[in-house]
Motif scaffolding. Structure first.
Motif, PDB file in Angstrom:
ATOM      1  N   HIS A   1      -8.056   5.436  -8.332  1.00  0.00           N
ATOM      2  CA  HIS A   1      -7.680   4.799  -7.104  1.00  0.00           C
ATOM      3  C   HIS A   1      -8.508   3.680  -6.624  1.00  0.00           C
ATOM      4  CE1 HIS A   1      -5.218   8.253  -7.893  1.00  0.00           C
ATOM      5  NE2 HIS A   1      -4.090   7.920  -6.964  1.00  0.00           N
ATOM      6  N   GLU A   2      -9.017   3.984  -5.415  1.00  0.00           N
ATOM      7  CA  GLU A   2      -9.744   3.113  -4.629  1.00  0.00           C
ATOM      8  C   GLU A   2     -11.289   3.011  -5.306  1.00  0.00           C
ATOM      9  OE1 GLU A   2      -6.726   3.959  -1.253  1.00  0.00           O
ATOM     10  OE2 GLU A   2      -7.852   4.985  -3.138  1.00  0.00           O
TER      11      GLU A   2
ATOM     12  N   CYS B   1     -11.136   0.948  -8.268  1.00  0.00           N
ATOM     13  CA  CYS B   1     -11.008  -0.566  -7.860  1.00  0.00           C
ATOM     14  C   CYS B   1     -12.541  -1.033  -7.577  1.00  0.00           C
ATOM     15  CB  CYS B   1     -10.285  -0.907  -6.641  1.00  0.00           C
ATOM     16  SG  CYS B   1      -8.291  -0.625  -7.011  1.00  0.00           S
TER      17      CYS B   1
ATOM     18  N   LEU C   1     -10.216  -2.873  -1.572  1.00  0.00           N
ATOM     19  CA  LEU C   1     -10.018  -1.472  -1.209  1.00  0.00           C
ATOM     20  C   LEU C   1     -11.223  -0.717  -0.840  1.00  0.00           C
ATOM     21  CD1 LEU C   1      -6.613  -0.960  -3.127  1.00  0.00           C
ATOM     22  CD2 LEU C   1      -6.930  -1.146  -0.605  1.00  0.00           C
TER      23      LEU C   1
ATOM     24  N   SER D   1     -13.000   3.451   0.267  1.00  0.00           N
ATOM     25  CA  SER D   1     -12.443   4.919   0.369  1.00  0.00           C
ATOM     26  C   SER D   1     -13.770   5.452   0.965  1.00  0.00           C
ATOM     27  CB  SER D   1     -11.820   5.643  -0.677  1.00  0.00           C
ATOM     28  OG  SER D   1     -11.678   6.907  -0.309  1.00  0.00           O
TER      29      SER D   1
ATOM     30  N   LEU E   1      -2.160   3.308  -7.489  1.00  0.00           N
ATOM     31  CA  LEU E   1      -2.216   2.724  -6.175  1.00  0.00           C
ATOM     32  C   LEU E   1      -0.844   2.552  -5.599  1.00  0.00           C
ATOM     33  CD1 LEU E   1      -5.147   0.045  -6.498  1.00  0.00           C
ATOM     34  CD2 LEU E   1      -5.160   2.270  -5.247  1.00  0.00           C
TER      35      LEU E   1
ATOM     36  N   ASP F   1       0.636   5.797  -4.897  1.00  0.00           N
ATOM     37  CA  ASP F   1      -0.020   6.331  -3.555  1.00  0.00           C
ATOM     38  C   ASP F   1       0.282   5.591  -2.198  1.00  0.00           C
ATOM     39  OD1 ASP F   1      -1.584   8.577  -2.909  1.00  0.00           O
ATOM     40  OD2 ASP F   1      -3.345   7.369  -2.664  1.00  0.00           O
ATOM     41  N   TRP F   2       1.451   4.643  -2.545  1.00  0.00           N
ATOM     42  CA  TRP F   2       1.715   3.828  -1.228  1.00  0.00           C
ATOM     43  C   TRP F   2       0.824   3.115  -0.707  1.00  0.00           C
ATOM     44  CZ3 TRP F   2       6.842   4.353  -0.584  1.00  0.00           C
ATOM     45  CH2 TRP F   2       7.534   5.347  -1.204  1.00  0.00           C
ATOM     46  N   THR F   3      -0.043   2.597  -1.677  1.00  0.00           N
ATOM     47  CA  THR F   3      -1.001   1.399  -1.049  1.00  0.00           C
ATOM     48  C   THR F   3      -0.309   0.142  -0.580  1.00  0.00           C
ATOM     49  OG1 THR F   3      -2.739   2.252  -2.662  1.00  0.00           O
ATOM     50  CG2 THR F   3      -2.962  -0.069  -1.868  1.00  0.00           C
ATOM     51  N   ASP F   4      -0.738  -0.417   0.703  1.00  0.00           N
ATOM     52  CA  ASP F   4      -0.301  -1.722   1.096  1.00  0.00           C
ATOM     53  C   ASP F   4      -0.039  -2.601   0.199  1.00  0.00           C
ATOM     54  OD1 ASP F   4       0.249  -3.391   3.741  1.00  0.00           O
ATOM     55  OD2 ASP F   4      -1.184  -4.425   2.706  1.00  0.00           O
TER      56      ASP F   4
ATOM     57  N   LEU G   1      -2.159  -4.689  -2.868  1.00  0.00           N
ATOM     58  CA  LEU G   1      -2.017  -4.419  -4.212  1.00  0.00           C
ATOM     59  C   LEU G   1      -1.957  -6.070  -4.763  1.00  0.00           C
ATOM     60  CD1 LEU G   1       1.094  -1.949  -4.226  1.00  0.00           C
ATOM     61  CD2 LEU G   1      -1.333  -1.800  -5.344  1.00  0.00           C
TER      62      LEU G   1
END
Length: 268
Positions: free
Chosen positions: A91-92, A95, A103, A105, A152, A155-158, A162
């Motif tokens: 995930h973040e 990245c 991104l 976290s 991502l 996980d509903w990332t903006d 993206l």
């Protein structure tokens, strides 16, 4: 055992783990907490967090050292070479390791295939991991750029974030565009982005030009942006391959056709 001998034993293990060792691993070679404290006071060790220690000669800077230390802390008594890739940075956090987008976290995020305790400052996501989903970056097990993008999205990332991640992954040639599209298309309706190849490109990477891409991604860009033009060229490519005594492979024919279209005019 003398301090020098303890340090030599510890260094042998740490050398196989990017210059790091956990307190639990050290105890397996009879280096106890008192010895670790002595070596730390002497400047021969630095404790990062999670009872994970780094040797001064380790080549990992903070960007890689802290995620790797957190990964070791997931199974602190096991040596790295004893573990299968059953938990990887994702995930973040993935990245950040790959250098994709912006991104962030507050937690170090892992994907794991089995339930386990989460060390402080970490977040664990339970999900299957295939062999093609895992890479090593500076020795740190991490989801590949494509798997990271899929995670991502799931996980509903903006979508704005993206776009930057996908752009960076393409510019660095860490993903293949048509494979990313193929992986994301089934998620399009639920996550509200276009599934059609041309619309997908226009939605996620509108500012990208083919000249910025590697040859394989220029080919993929053309295949998605100009599918009809590529399809028109495919029969002639197949005929030429057969005339040369070859056996046309569908994917190879499509790739050659996309290359021809890319070289003879702007796709789209």
């Amino acid at each position: 055992m003398m301090w020098e001998e303890r340090f030599a034993e510890l260094s042998t293990v740490a050398a196989r783990q990017n210059g790091m060792i956990t307190a639990a691993q050290a105890s397996r070679i009879d280096v106890d907490e008192a010895a670790l404290a002595h070596l730390t006071d002497a400047g021969l060790l630095m404790e990062l967090d999670w009872a994970v220690h780094q040797l001064p000669w380790s080549s990992l800077g903070p960007r890689y050292a802290f995620p790797y230390a957190a990964w070791l802390a997931l199974e602190p008594a096991s040596y790295a070479w004893e573990r299968v890739p059953d938990a990887v940075l994702s995930h973040e956090s993935a990245c950040g390791l790959h250098g994709l987008g912006s991104l962030t976290s507050p937690l170090i995020i892992f994907t794991t295939i089995a339930e386990r305790a989460a060390p402080k400052g970490t977040k664990l996501n339970l999900s299957p991991l295939g062999a093609d989903d895992v890479a090593l970056v500076k020795g740190v097990p991490v989801t590949t750029a494509q798997r990271t993008i899929v995670d991502l999205v799931t996980d509903w990332t903006d979508h704005g974030a993206l776009r930057r991640v996908l752009m960076d992954a393409l510019l660095r040639d860490l993903v293949e565009l048509t494979e990313v599209h193929r992986a994301l298309a089934p998620l399009a309706a639920r996550h509200e982005f276009p599934a059609d190849g041309t619309e997908f490109v226009q939605y996620f990477i509108p500012d990208l030009t083919p000249a910025q891409l590697s040859p394989r991604n220029r080919r993929g860009y053309t295949a998605l942006m100009s599918p009809d033009r590529v399809a028109d060229v495919e029969p002639e490519v197949a005929r030429l391959i057969e005339a040369a005594g070859g056996a046309p492979d569908a994917q190879a024919v499509r790739d050659i056709a996309a290359d021809i279209v890319a070289q003879t005019g702007s796709p789209g």
